[in-house]
Design a protein around this motif. Structure first.
Motif, PDB file in Angstrom:
ATOM      1  N   THR A 104      -1.144  -8.023   8.152  1.00 19.58           N
ATOM      2  CA  THR A 104      -1.941  -7.069   7.243  1.00 19.58           C
ATOM      3  C   THR A 104      -1.437  -5.578   7.225  1.00 19.58           C
ATOM      4  N   TYR A 105      -0.133  -5.510   7.977  1.00 18.72           N
ATOM      5  CA  TYR A 105       0.294  -4.167   8.074  1.00 18.72           C
ATOM      6  C   TYR A 105       0.592  -3.404   6.729  1.00 18.72           C
ATOM      7  N   TRP A 106       0.653  -2.117   6.460  1.00 17.75           N
ATOM      8  CA  TRP A 106       0.785  -1.326   5.318  1.00 17.75           C
ATOM      9  C   TRP A 106       2.238  -1.973   4.971  1.00 17.75           C
ATOM     10  N   ARG A 107       2.099  -2.575   3.506  1.00 19.57           N
ATOM     11  CA  ARG A 107       3.333  -2.856   2.995  1.00 19.57           C
ATOM     12  C   ARG A 107       4.281  -1.828   2.667  1.00 19.57           C
ATOM     13  N   GLY A 108       5.682  -2.057   3.217  1.00 16.10           N
ATOM     14  CA  GLY A 108       6.750  -0.897   3.183  1.00 16.10           C
ATOM     15  C   GLY A 108       6.915   0.179   4.149  1.00 16.10           C
ATOM     16  N   PHE A 109       5.988  -0.107   4.991  1.00 16.03           N
ATOM     17  CA  PHE A 109       5.975   0.691   6.327  1.00 16.03           C
ATOM     18  C   PHE A 109       6.412  -0.197   7.652  1.00 16.03           C
ATOM     19  N   PRO A 110       7.737   0.524   8.189  1.00 14.94           N
ATOM     20  CA  PRO A 110       7.982  -0.122   9.344  1.00 14.94           C
ATOM     21  C   PRO A 110       7.000  -0.156  10.472  1.00 14.94           C
ATOM     22  N   GLU A 111       7.268  -1.014  11.551  1.00 16.85           N
ATOM     23  CA  GLU A 111       6.063  -1.363  12.405  1.00 16.85           C
ATOM     24  C   GLU A 111       5.569  -0.060  13.213  1.00 16.85           C
ATOM     25  N   GLY A 112       4.486   0.167  13.148  1.00 15.53           N
ATOM     26  CA  GLY A 112       3.851   1.668  13.955  1.00 15.53           C
ATOM     27  C   GLY A 112       4.143   2.770  13.347  1.00 15.53           C
ATOM     28  N   THR A 113       4.509   2.709  12.058  1.00 20.10           N
ATOM     29  CA  THR A 113       4.933   4.208  11.237  1.00 20.10           C
ATOM     30  C   THR A 113       3.744   4.509  10.432  1.00 20.10           C
ATOM     31  N   ALA A 114       2.640   3.518  10.016  1.00 21.05           N
ATOM     32  CA  ALA A 114       1.643   4.208   9.342  1.00 21.05           C
ATOM     33  C   ALA A 114       0.630   4.782  10.180  1.00 21.05           C
ATOM     34  N   ARG A 115       0.592   5.234  11.360  1.00 16.71           N
ATOM     35  CA  ARG A 115      -0.420   5.962  12.202  1.00 16.71           C
ATOM     36  C   ARG A 115      -0.756   7.229  11.369  1.00 16.71           C
ATOM     37  N   GLY A 116      -2.120   7.509  11.415  1.00 17.89           N
ATOM     38  CA  GLY A 116      -2.617   8.678  11.163  1.00 17.89           C
ATOM     39  C   GLY A 116      -2.898   8.788   9.650  1.00 17.89           C
ATOM     40  N   LEU A 117      -2.811   7.678   8.769  1.00 20.15           N
ATOM     41  CA  LEU A 117      -3.008   7.699   7.577  1.00 20.15           C
ATOM     42  C   LEU A 117      -4.249   6.691   7.158  1.00 20.15           C
ATOM     43  N   ARG A 118      -4.862   7.095   6.122  1.00 18.67           N
ATOM     44  CA  ARG A 118      -5.874   6.132   5.434  1.00 18.67           C
ATOM     45  C   ARG A 118      -5.765   6.005   3.826  1.00 18.67           C
ATOM     46  N   PHE A 119      -5.910   4.996   3.403  1.00 15.23           N
ATOM     47  CA  PHE A 119      -5.848   4.594   1.892  1.00 15.23           C
ATOM     48  C   PHE A 119      -6.933   3.783   1.456  1.00 15.23           C
ATOM     49  N   GLU A 120      -7.670   4.690   0.608  1.00 18.26           N
ATOM     50  CA  GLU A 120      -9.027   4.095   0.009  1.00 18.26           C
ATOM     51  C   GLU A 120      -8.622   4.142  -1.352  1.00 18.26           C
ATOM     52  N   THR A 121      -9.271   2.871  -2.088  1.00 22.23           N
ATOM     53  CA  THR A 121      -9.387   2.469  -3.216  1.00 22.23           C
ATOM     54  C   THR A 121     -10.870   2.390  -3.953  1.00 22.23           C
ATOM     55  N   ARG A 122     -11.050   2.785  -5.202  1.00 21.72           N
ATOM     56  CA  ARG A 122     -12.469   2.660  -5.583  1.00 21.72           C
ATOM     57  C   ARG A 122     -12.165   2.089  -7.077  1.00 21.72           C
ATOM     58  N   PRO A 123     -12.651   0.838  -7.501  1.00 18.87           N
ATOM     59  CA  PRO A 123     -12.807   0.555  -8.870  1.00 18.87           C
ATOM     60  C   PRO A 123     -13.602   1.441  -9.786  1.00 18.87           C
ATOM     61  N   PRO A 124     -13.543   1.350 -11.058  1.00 19.39           N
ATOM     62  CA  PRO A 124     -14.332   2.175 -11.805  1.00 19.39           C
ATOM     63  C   PRO A 124     -16.023   1.540 -11.526  1.00 19.39           C
ATOM     64  N   GLY A 125     -16.776   2.463 -12.015  1.00 15.56           N
ATOM     65  CA  GLY A 125     -18.269   2.218 -11.683  1.00 15.56           C
ATOM     66  C   GLY A 125     -18.972   2.946 -10.612  1.00 15.56           C
TER      67      GLY A 125
END
Length: 420
Positions: free
Chosen positions: A399-420
């Motif tokens: 489930t690691y962030w797609r496109g990120f080499p191992e261990g390199t997504a640290r310090g990031l958060r990515f949130e998504t909200r649908p309409p409504g």
């Protein structure tokens, strides 16, 4: 003592920084960050917004008019065989010091064959058309025409009344879209403005939200610094005539980086909920200028669309957008601080932004649905699990962030909200 410290900082600047490259790519950059297959060309164009209200000279209800000259640096896919590399002459944050930047774009190169989506790039207050040239070049190499705007009264060289930026910013963006759509000649022939993207930083993000349909909150009493003569801002408020006039169906995707305005109640939930096109917000978790809690309110209140929020933990207002500080900025800590972040490396942030903007624009301007997978992520990067086969392929439980080499997504958060 200060001069000794400044000299030490300059001496410590790495050799690469003294060459002022804007196209650096770290070895750990995420997958979509590197430059694309097209060589890049660049041209400087000038457009005139005729008979514009002159906010700087206005007094009360006396609203004189003038011709507003807007310079645009246009980055585009260049013809096959174009030799890469070129320089830009830019002004530093002090409004005086000229620096030479190096990049991959060839000045006045012949355009590639074909037609390419348009992306507008809009700097902060103050800034200039080179502040995000790293992103504009990168997008051009991937099949976009990127038009980076110098906004009058808002550049390092002509920083003026803030009211001018409040009134003009979304209108400049709208005007440049029209100008690029109507461009003639060989360069105009490759511009496809029917589906246009917009990347705005700070006040560029403010303008992008207004241009997207987020009418300002009407009837809010504000300090004089945050108003404009003749109650002009009411025309950009919910139901305002100018807001309706600049509404544009060609605008199809927006990235707002550190957008300013919710921290001063320029919007309410009513105005922000009117945005109905795809939106990505990028922010530093410690932004004290646009204020991170206020940026989160924008994210929560843009309920009319699917939107994303990319957060750089502990980063300030400079998260992702500014190019690396030119070597001349290293001699003055105050100027250096305009470009840099105390926690994050500029090139790292630039590479992460290039990755996410590529995925977002490819999805929404090119209908590349496969890029949606780069935006379907577990929210906290630290919660991602790295699980790959010996051949490097993801296996069950990965489930690691797609496109990120191992261990390199640290310090990031990515949130998504649908309409409504």
């Amino acid at each position: 003592m200060r001069h000794l410290i400044a000299a030490a900082l300059l001496a410590a600047a790495p050799a690469a920084a003294q060459q002022n490259p804007i196209d650096s790519m770290r070895p750990d950059a995420p997958e979509l960050a590197p430059y694309g297959q097209h060589p890049v060309g660049v041209r400087t164009l000038s457009f005139t917004r005729a008979e514009v209200i002159d906010v700087v000279r206005a007094e009360g209800d006396d609203l004189p008019r003038y011709d507003r000259e807007i310079t645009v640096e246009v980055f585009y896919p260049a013809a096959e065989g174009t030799e890469p590399g070129g320089t830009y002459e830019a002004i530093l944050r002090d409004g005086e010091t000229q620096v030479t930047l190096s990049g991959r774009a060839a000045r006045d190169a012949a355009p590639a064959a074909g037609r390419f989506p348009l992306v507008l790039v809009s700097h902060g207050y103050p800034g200039n058309r080179f502040l995000m040239a790293h992103l504009a070049e990168n997008l051009a190499s991937k099949g976009y025409v990127a038009a980076s705007i110098d906004h009058p009264d808002s550049t390092y060289s002509d920083m003026g009344l803030f009211a001018s930026t409040l009134w003009n910013r979304p209108q400049d963006q709208s005007f440049v879209l029209d100008a690029m759509a109507g461009l003639e000649g060989e360069l105009g022939g490759i511009v496809d403005a029917s589906r246009t993207g917009l990347v705005g930083y700070s006040m560029g993000g403010y303008g992008a939200l207004v241009f997207s349909g987020a009418g300002l909150a009407p009837g809010v009493a504000r300090p004089e610094r945050y108003t404009a003569p003749g109650d002009l801002l009411a025309r950009l408020a919910v139901g305002g005539d100018r807001l309706e006039e600049i509404a544009d169906d060609r605008l199809s995707a927006v990235v707002a980086i550190g957008p300013w305005g919710r921290n001063r109640d320029f919007w309410s939930a009513e105005g922000l909920s009117a945005i109905d096109l795809p939106l990505m917000i990028v922010a530093g978790g410690a932004d004290a200028v646009s204020e991170y809690p206020a940026i989160r309110r924008i994210f929560e209140e843009t309920t009319g669309t699917t939107r994303h929020l990319l957060t750089f933990a502990q980063a300030g207002h400079n998260a992702a957008a500014p190019m690396p500080a030119p070597s001349a900025a290293w001699s003055d800590p105050a100027i250096y601080a305009h470009y840099a972040d105390p926690v994050w490396d500029n090139v790292r942030m630039n590479n992460v932004l290039q990755h996410f903007v590529t995925a977002f624009m490819d999805l929404h301007l090119k209908d590349d649905t496969a890029k949606g997978g780069y935006l379907d992520l577990v929210e906290e990067s630290g919660d991602g699990v790295w699980s790959v086969s010996g051949e490097g392929r993801p296996v069950a439980g990965h489930t690691y962030w797609r496109g990120f080499p191992e261990g390199t997504a640290r310090g990031l958060r990515f949130e998504t909200r649908p309409p409504g």
